[in-house]
Motif scaffolding. Structure first.
Motif, mmCIF file in Angstrom:
data_model
loop_
_atom_site.group_PDB
_atom_site.id
_atom_site.type_symbol
_atom_site.label_atom_id
_atom_site.label_comp_id
_atom_site.label_asym_id
_atom_site.label_seq_id
_atom_site.Cartn_x
_atom_site.Cartn_y
_atom_site.Cartn_z
ATOM 1 N N PHE A 6 50.550 -11.218 50.088
ATOM 2 C CA PHE A 6 50.176 -11.780 51.381
ATOM 3 C C PHE A 6 51.445 -11.974 52.202
ATOM 4 O O PHE A 6 52.386 -12.641 51.751
ATOM 5 N N SER A 7 51.465 -11.400 53.405
ATOM 6 C CA SER A 7 52.589 -11.605 54.322
ATOM 7 C C SER A 7 52.179 -12.638 55.358
ATOM 8 O O SER A 7 51.233 -12.435 56.122
ATOM 9 N N LEU A 8 52.922 -13.748 55.382
ATOM 10 C CA LEU A 8 52.534 -14.899 56.194
ATOM 11 C C LEU A 8 53.695 -15.363 57.079
ATOM 12 O O LEU A 8 54.633 -15.995 56.590
ATOM 13 N N PRO A 9 53.673 -15.079 58.387
ATOM 14 C CA PRO A 9 54.668 -15.655 59.303
ATOM 15 C C PRO A 9 54.265 -17.081 59.664
ATOM 16 O O PRO A 9 53.091 -17.359 59.932
ATOM 17 N N VAL A 10 55.225 -18.004 59.684
ATOM 18 C CA VAL A 10 54.933 -19.398 60.015
ATOM 19 C C VAL A 10 55.943 -19.898 61.043
ATOM 20 O O VAL A 10 57.056 -19.391 61.147
ATOM 21 N N HIS A 11 55.519 -20.944 61.771
ATOM 22 C CA HIS A 11 56.408 -21.503 62.786
ATOM 23 C C HIS A 11 56.240 -23.016 62.946
ATOM 24 O O HIS A 11 56.919 -23.627 63.774
ATOM 25 N N GLU A 12 55.335 -23.617 62.172
ATOM 26 C CA GLU A 12 55.124 -25.056 62.296
ATOM 27 C C GLU A 12 54.319 -25.567 61.101
ATOM 28 O O GLU A 12 53.806 -24.786 60.303
ATOM 29 N N MET A 13 54.251 -26.877 60.960
ATOM 30 C CA MET A 13 53.370 -27.563 60.024
ATOM 31 C C MET A 13 53.546 -27.141 58.567
ATOM 32 O O MET A 13 52.652 -26.554 57.947
ATOM 33 N N PRO A 14 54.684 -27.458 57.954
ATOM 34 C CA PRO A 14 54.898 -27.079 56.557
ATOM 35 C C PRO A 14 53.810 -27.578 55.601
ATOM 36 O O PRO A 14 53.417 -26.865 54.669
ATOM 37 N N ALA A 15 53.302 -28.789 55.809
ATOM 38 C CA ALA A 15 52.269 -29.321 54.913
ATOM 39 C C ALA A 15 50.983 -28.513 55.001
ATOM 40 O O ALA A 15 50.287 -28.313 54.001
ATOM 41 N N ILE A 16 50.670 -28.004 56.191
ATOM 42 C CA ILE A 16 49.481 -27.174 56.359
ATOM 43 C C ILE A 16 49.685 -25.818 55.696
ATOM 44 O O ILE A 16 48.761 -25.247 55.114
ATOM 45 N N VAL A 17 50.907 -25.311 55.741
ATOM 46 C CA VAL A 17 51.208 -24.058 55.041
ATOM 47 C C VAL A 17 51.044 -24.258 53.537
ATOM 48 O O VAL A 17 50.524 -23.387 52.835
ATOM 49 N N ARG A 18 51.473 -25.405 53.025
ATOM 50 C CA ARG A 18 51.272 -25.709 51.596
ATOM 51 C C ARG A 18 49.773 -25.710 51.277
ATOM 52 O O ARG A 18 49.347 -25.210 50.227
ATOM 53 N N ASP A 19 48.965 -26.239 52.166
ATOM 54 C CA ASP A 19 47.512 -26.238 51.989
ATOM 55 C C ASP A 19 46.984 -24.807 51.949
ATOM 56 O O ASP A 19 46.096 -24.476 51.151
ATOM 57 N N GLN A 20 47.541 -23.935 52.780
ATOM 58 C CA GLN A 20 47.132 -22.533 52.797
ATOM 59 C C GLN A 20 47.524 -21.830 51.499
ATOM 60 O O GLN A 20 46.767 -21.002 50.980
ATOM 61 N N ILE A 21 48.690 -22.148 50.973
ATOM 62 C CA ILE A 21 49.115 -21.565 49.704
ATOM 63 C C ILE A 21 48.140 -21.954 48.593
ATOM 64 O O ILE A 21 47.732 -21.117 47.775
ATOM 65 N N ALA A 22 47.749 -23.229 48.555
ATOM 66 C CA ALA A 22 46.786 -23.685 47.552
ATOM 67 C C ALA A 22 45.462 -22.934 47.709
ATOM 68 O O ALA A 22 44.814 -22.574 46.717
ATOM 69 N N ASN A 23 45.070 -22.689 48.954
ATOM 70 C CA ASN A 23 43.836 -21.953 49.240
ATOM 71 C C ASN A 23 43.912 -20.530 48.704
ATOM 72 O O ASN A 23 42.976 -20.038 48.041
ATOM 73 N N ILE A 24 45.023 -19.849 48.936
ATOM 74 C CA ILE A 24 45.200 -18.481 48.443
ATOM 75 C C ILE A 24 45.221 -18.466 46.915
ATOM 76 O O ILE A 24 44.573 -17.621 46.276
#
Length: 282
Positions: A6-24
């Protein structure tokens, strides 16, 4: 089992990105996740590294500039090249965004059936959405890229949820690096470059599926728990009016729910929709 990068560009909200990682990791276990942190989020890099410190997550050391509506493909290319450098084991590359979430299992098995998943529409002067622009068609870099594929026109389509075999994405990466800078190109490169490559391959006999992400930005429909339940069932179709000057969705008006595994837009904040999807992870 087919392994996914999975290629994921991010620019904000590290905690929400952690939530997305758990989802994947829940819906697609065994995957590798490559994260590109935008240059504009430099102040958050340490926080991203703390929140995303998991064995299957690669934090790309390159941090390129990103600008809204100016092209993100360079970040995906960088993620792909870094994953190769790190020796990651994967068969398919899936392009995702930071405001989408998976909603059902089975993605690995699904993408194994196809060499690519893309939304492909040929450039048309009568079209009225942002991906089709005369300045893009006349751009010398775009023209050289199109000519290198033996085509006379470029193609465009939905960026989110595209997927490609390692071999095909290697070709996309090579063609991009040969013709464009590792920077915003002034147009939605992620909506143009991969679909154009996909079109050239499909005309040569390669079958493809639609992207695996259902988006709500181009039609009047909104992502709701009820829609997610229908997507999870894999049956039926949904109909909605197109938002003026937006692309035609690959998933509206056709029975494609069996090939949809992710939804966008999920707000980048704690909300009822995010909680509902989290509740599916049991």
């Amino acid at each position: 089992m087919t392994k996914i990068l999975f290629s994921l560009p991010v620019h904000e909200m590290p905690a929400i990105v952690r939530d997305q990682i758990a989802n994947i990791n829940y819906f697609c276990p065994g995957s590798t996740i490559a994260i590109h942190i935008s240059a504009g989020a430099a102040a958050l890099q340490d926080e991203f590294r703390r929140e995303c410190d998991l064995p299957n997550v690669l934090i790309n050391p390159s941090s390129y500039e990103t600008r809204w509506n100016a092209g993100l493909l360079h970040t995906h290319i960088s993620n792909y090249l870094y994953a190769l450098e790190r020796g990651a084991d994967f068969d398919r590359v899936v392009l995702i965004s930071s405001n989408e979430l998976l909603v059902k299992p089975g993605l690995s098995e699904y993408v194994s059936k196809y060499a690519m998943g893309s939304h492909v529409q040929i450039y048309d002067l009568a079209a009225d959405w942002g991906g089709f622009r005369t300045d893009v068609a006349s751009d010398m870099s775009v023209r050289n890229f199109v000519a290198s594929l033996g085509l006379t026109s470029y193609f465009a389509g939905q960026a989110e949820g595209q997927f490609y075999s390692n071999r095909i994405f290697a070709r996309i990466a090579r063609l991009f690096v040969e013709n464009f800078p590792m920077a915003p190109c002034g147009f939605n490169s992620e909506e143009v470059i991969p679909p154009t490559v996909a079109a050239s391959l499909s005309m040569a006999g390669v079958n493809y599926a639609h992207p695996i992400t259902f988006c709500d930005y181009c039609t009047a429909i909104k992502i709701t728990p009820e829609l997610i339940d229908q997507i999870r069932s894999g049956n039926g179709a949904v109909y909605a009016q197109r938002v003026p000057r937006s692309m035609r969705s690959p998933h509206i008006g056709v029975s494609t729910f069996d090939g949809i595994f992710s939804v966008k837009r999920v707000p980048r904040e704690e909300c009822e929709l995010r909680q509902y999807i989290r509740g599916l992870m049991t």
